[in-house]
Write an enzyme that holds these catalytic residues in place. Structure first.
Site, PDB file in Angstrom:
ATOM      1  N   GLU A 338      -6.609  41.481  36.658  1.00  0.00           N
ATOM      2  CA  GLU A 338      -6.297  41.086  37.811  1.00  0.00           C
ATOM      3  C   GLU A 338      -7.410  41.605  39.044  1.00  0.00           C
ATOM      4  O   GLU A 338      -7.730  42.900  38.844  1.00  0.00           O
ATOM      5  CB  GLU A 338      -5.201  41.790  38.659  1.00  0.00           C
ATOM      6  CG  GLU A 338      -3.711  41.105  37.955  1.00  0.00           C
ATOM      7  CD  GLU A 338      -2.449  41.527  38.860  1.00  0.00           C
ATOM      8  OE1 GLU A 338      -1.530  40.580  38.642  1.00  0.00           O
ATOM      9  OE2 GLU A 338      -2.539  42.446  39.500  1.00  0.00           O
ATOM     10  N   CYS A 339      -8.248  40.722  39.683  1.00  0.00           N
ATOM     11  CA  CYS A 339      -9.423  41.128  40.528  1.00  0.00           C
ATOM     12  C   CYS A 339     -10.515  41.958  39.883  1.00  0.00           C
ATOM     13  O   CYS A 339     -11.167  41.444  39.223  1.00  0.00           O
ATOM     14  CB  CYS A 339      -8.725  41.726  41.905  1.00  0.00           C
ATOM     15  SG  CYS A 339      -9.861  41.686  43.441  1.00  0.00           S
ATOM     16  N   ALA A 340     -10.430  43.205  40.179  1.00  0.00           N
ATOM     17  CA  ALA A 340     -11.219  43.907  39.438  1.00  0.00           C
ATOM     18  C   ALA A 340     -11.566  43.867  37.916  1.00  0.00           C
ATOM     19  O   ALA A 340     -12.423  43.828  37.291  1.00  0.00           O
ATOM     20  CB  ALA A 340     -11.035  45.611  39.720  1.00  0.00           C
ATOM     21  N   LEU A 342     -10.954  41.081  36.413  1.00  0.00           N
ATOM     22  CA  LEU A 342     -11.420  39.818  36.323  1.00  0.00           C
ATOM     23  C   LEU A 342     -13.129  40.289  36.406  1.00  0.00           C
ATOM     24  O   LEU A 342     -13.649  39.797  35.528  1.00  0.00           O
ATOM     25  CB  LEU A 342     -11.023  38.954  37.495  1.00  0.00           C
ATOM     26  CG  LEU A 342     -12.115  37.742  37.637  1.00  0.00           C
ATOM     27  CD1 LEU A 342     -11.902  36.661  36.651  1.00  0.00           C
ATOM     28  CD2 LEU A 342     -11.923  37.067  39.023  1.00  0.00           C
ATOM     29  N   SER A 427      -7.715  36.466  37.163  1.00  0.00           N
ATOM     30  CA  SER A 427      -7.629  35.884  38.238  1.00  0.00           C
ATOM     31  C   SER A 427      -7.742  36.864  39.319  1.00  0.00           C
ATOM     32  O   SER A 427      -7.580  38.169  38.984  1.00  0.00           O
ATOM     33  CB  SER A 427      -6.698  34.896  38.672  1.00  0.00           C
ATOM     34  OG  SER A 427      -5.751  35.501  39.244  1.00  0.00           O
TER      35      SER A 427
END
Length: 812
Positions: A338-340, A342, A427
């Protein structure tokens, strides 16, 4: 704890109140309205318990009270039939203004919404720095806006004076609301910010001390007894506590789920790991900055949010772990990012190499993306089934290109985002698994069914320790006493000595000239040591002027009867020469070229009482991450970091000169960057007790008056600016050399960060270049290297291109 708007000091006061209540003997549970990860980190530091989030968008309004009670339980899993013991008081920090929530949602997910859903009284924190009586009107409007929200007290923040606070207090009295306390301006207790908000508590070494100061201030100025009475006035919640075991089914085999943690990955909700554990998994947290390998038997990966862009250098430097993670994802180990996470899976972040498991690049963007989202699954993937909806939030200032793979993780507002497959889900969207526990169940199921165990084959050690020192050959022979100046001969172009070929600055020439007028008196180092102390934010007692780094190594060698001194090689050989001359048997930790000459702190024997390491290291030009060097520190051990070439690194990133830590000393040399090998100027900065021991070993007047003048001159603002300019020039000139060697097919150790590079052209090259008129540093006198390596100094482009042209001719 609420406020009229962001910026009133809500986080500071709420966290200070939690810490003050805990210090007063209360068991406190901390909670945060909204999706924020950072504030709960400070709450956890204040309360000693996990920080929790209460977000109606992410988990649903019906779960707010159950999650509040879950977070307040002292025993996470009480015995069946037993009454769970609870914290004495729960403090819920709000978000934005009291009534501000999801855009277009009429206050949905606002602090007021959560206060009403949990039946919690509200204490209002108001910044009064720019108003006085108007604060009364502001509080009156807020208190009467929604009858479902009970304002029970007010805390005045950022008062300018007692008179100012009294006027504000009188304006509030007619409302019948108690003023619980007044805090004056105190910037020293405000958490530092960065591009996404506050810096996480995990990244602030001083956070605990700052929190202690804040707690004492809150306890002194806020009526804690009345705060507790207000908390007790909240009606009972008649809902059972949320229990992760009610929402998942345990799998067999206790598969290991490796969860990224540490400073770069601080964004993970506590309920995520609790659900995985309830689903039968064994959660193992690993730090991608420091771990050399994944936890043994890892069968799934969870890479949450954080700041990989801030810690990019440390992440990319951990090559062994990056390769293991890349291989794990390629092998189909179930992976959620998630985010980081990704960003970490991409090929690079702002051109800094990452894992490379995704065929995508990430770059910093000037635009902040911050919003609630609803992700729709377009396909069956590791976590989702086609058509499912999951509430989420997005919070980043980076951009990934391409934005999705063949199978996107989500469809959001008609656009495909992220990357997914039967074994991967990555994502930007953050999800709270208490609101979608099926996600935890699916990762647990995939981990249990995974035929691949990442890390089952342990990565080979990145260092080899030898238990003794071979005989030291004295200067003049090709042994440890061989230095770059021994390479020079008439007619040879000098690429062997690591001294700049830039002209001496006029201000430095003047300082030396003035010093010569004072050589009739004995040198006094006190002014120079004070100047160095100011430069690095240290006490003069923590600084010792030396006759170059060489004298410092001699002082270290003589300071104590070292039982197990360790020198990390390959590096400058003078420390080992000095230790051997003092009668010590030196133990070596030899880093390996296949690991990029990266130091594994675990390879240093636990019994080592002295560790000497270069940073950037001579001759490898490798810059070790601060986290690795700090891991060397332990009680009873002295760690000496040779930063002779740190001033060639722009911004001096990874320098430890400004980091006071027990047992740590840093050595600096001023002869390289300023072209002063004939004036032995250097210094030691570090642990005052160790520096005092070195001072006792130093002969009187060992540092000359001109050398002391150099120390003073090079600490000025003008000198610091010139040093930065020279460091950036070195970076540019080094790139020309490295690119030219690449064109010749010559591998270079790296990434190189100093004013020299270590290249491996093959055996005999040193002699052939010498015959062609170029002196480079032979490398076979450095432990761990042989004749196939050479060290080449960074020079002006004309000199570099002459070398490369001659080299090209040799190859033809």
């Amino acid at each position: 704890m609420a406020a009229p708007a962001s910026g009133h000091g809500k986080t500071t006061v709420a966290t200070g109140l939690m810490a003050a209540l805990a210090a007063a003997g209360h068991v406190v549970s901390g909670h945060k309205v909204g999706p924020d990860y950072i504030d709960p980190g400070y709450h956890s530091l204040a309360t000693g318990r996990p920080g929790r989030n209460l977000d109606p968008h992410l988990v649903g309004e019906e779960r707010l009270a159950p999650l509040l009670k879950h977070g307040a339980r002292l025993d996470r899993r009480p015995r069946p039939g037993a009454t769970a013991a609870m914290a004495d008081v729960a403090v819920i920090e709000g978000v934005m203004g009291l009534y501000d929530g999801q855009i277009g949602g009429d206050g949905f997910a606002s602090t007021a919404h959560v206060a009403a859903a949990t039946r919690s009284p509200v204490v209002l924190v108001v910044d009064i720095s720019s108003a006085s009586r108007t604060i009364g009107a502001l509080v009156h409007g807020i208190a009467s806006f929604d009858p479902a929200v009970r304002i029970a007290g007010v805390i005045l923040n950022k008062s300018g004076s007692p008179r100012h606070a009294d006027e504000v207090r009188r304006s509030i009295e007619p409302l019948g609301l108690p003023v619980l306390g007044v805090l004056s301006r105190d910037d020293g207790i405000v958490a530092p910010s960065r591009h996404l908000g506050l810096v996480p508590a995990q990244e602030r070494d001083e956070a605990a001390q700052a929190l202690d100061r804040l707690a004492a201030q809150v306890a002194d100025r806020i009526d804690l007894d009345t705060v507790v009475e207000i908390a007790r006035s909240a009606p009972d919640l008649d809902t059972p506590a949320w229990d992760p075991a009610d929402h998942v089914t345990p799998v067999e085999g206790a598969p290991v789920v490796a969860v990224a943690g540490g400073r770069a990955f601080t964004f993970t909700y506590a309920e995520t790991t609790e659900l995985l554990e309830a689903a039968g998994c064994r959660v193992e947290v690993f730090d991608p900055l420091t771990a050399t390998e994944l936890p043994a038997g890892t069968r799934a990966l969870y890479l949450g949010g954080g700041f990989p862009e801030v810690h990019a250098a440390g992440l990319t430097g951990n090559t062994a772990l990056r390769e293991q993670l890349r291989q794990a994802v390629a092998d189909g180990v179930p992976t959620v990012a998630e985010c980081a996470g990704l960003l970490y899976l991409c090929r690079s972040v702002d051109d800094v190499p990452m894992i490379g498991a995704l065929d995508a690049e990430a770059v910093m963007s000037p635009r902040l993306t911050l919003a609630y989202r609803t992700g729709i699954a377009g396909h069956d993937t590791l976590l989702t089934r086609a058509g499912e909806r999951v509430t989420a939030h997005e919070f980043h200032r980076t951009h990934v290109e391409p934005v999705h793979g063949e199978v996107p993780a989500w469809i959001d507002r008609g656009s495909s985002i992220g990357f997914a497959s039967p074994t991967l889900h990555a994502s930007y969207l953050h999800t709270h698994w208490a609101g979608a526990p099926r996600l935890a169940q699916r990762l647990a199921d995939a981990a249990a069914a995974s035929p691949v165990a990442a890390g089952a084959a342990r990565v080979a050690s990145t260092a080899v320790v030898t238990e003794h020192t071979p005989p030291v050959e004295r200067p003049g022979g090709p042994g440890l006493g061989w230095h770059g100046d021994a390479e020079l001969d008439d007619g040879l172009v000098d690429l062997a000595v690591n001294v700049t070929d830039e002209p001496q600055p006029a201000w430095l020439t003047h300082a030396l000239t003035d010093a010569m007028a004072r050589v009739g008196g004995y040198p006094d180092p006190r002014a120079a040591e004070k100047a160095v102390a100011r430069r690095h934010g240290r006490s003069p007692a923590e600084v010792l002027a030396t006759s170059g780094a060489a004298e410092a190594f001699t002082l270290v060698a003589r300071a104590r009867p070292w039982r197990h001194p360790v020198v990390v090689h390959p590096q400058f050989t003078e420390p080992e020469v000095a230790l051997a001359a003092a009668g010590h048997a030196v133990h070596r930790v030899v880093t390996r070229p296949e690991d990029g000459f990266r130091l594994d702190p675990e390879a240093v024997p636990g019994e080592a009482d002295l560790v000497v390491v270069g940073n950037p290291t001579n001759p490898t030009s490798v810059l070790h991450p601060v986290t690795d060097l700090r891991r060397l520190l332990r009680p009873g051990r002295v760690v000496v970091v040779d930063e002779a070439f740190m001033d060639a690194v722009p911004g001096e990133r990874a320098s430890l000169t400004g980091v006071p830590m027990p047992g740590l000393v840093v050595l600096r040399s001023l002869t390289k960057l300023w072209g002063l090998p004939g004036i032995r100027a250097g210094y030691v900065v570090g642990d005052g007790e160790v520096v005092a021991e070195l001072r006792r070993q130093q002969p009187p007047w060992s540092v000359s008056t001109p050398a002391l003048a150099v120390l003073v001159a090079t600490t000025s603002d003008e000198a610091v600016a010139e040093a930065e300019r020279r460091a950036r020039l070195v970076t540019t000139q080094r790139a020309i050399l490295v690119d030219g060697l690449a064109e010749l097919g010559v591998p270079v150790a790296g990434p190189a960060t100093a004013s020299f590079v270590l290249a491996r052209p093959g055996e005999g090259t040193h002699a052939r270049l010498r015959a062609a008129g170029f002196a480079v540093r032979r490398a076979d006198t450095f432990p761990g290297l042989d004749d196939s390596w050479v060290r080449i100094a960074v020079r002006r482009p004309t000199t570099t291109r002459s070398l490369l042209a001659a080299w090209r001719g040799m190859l033809r």
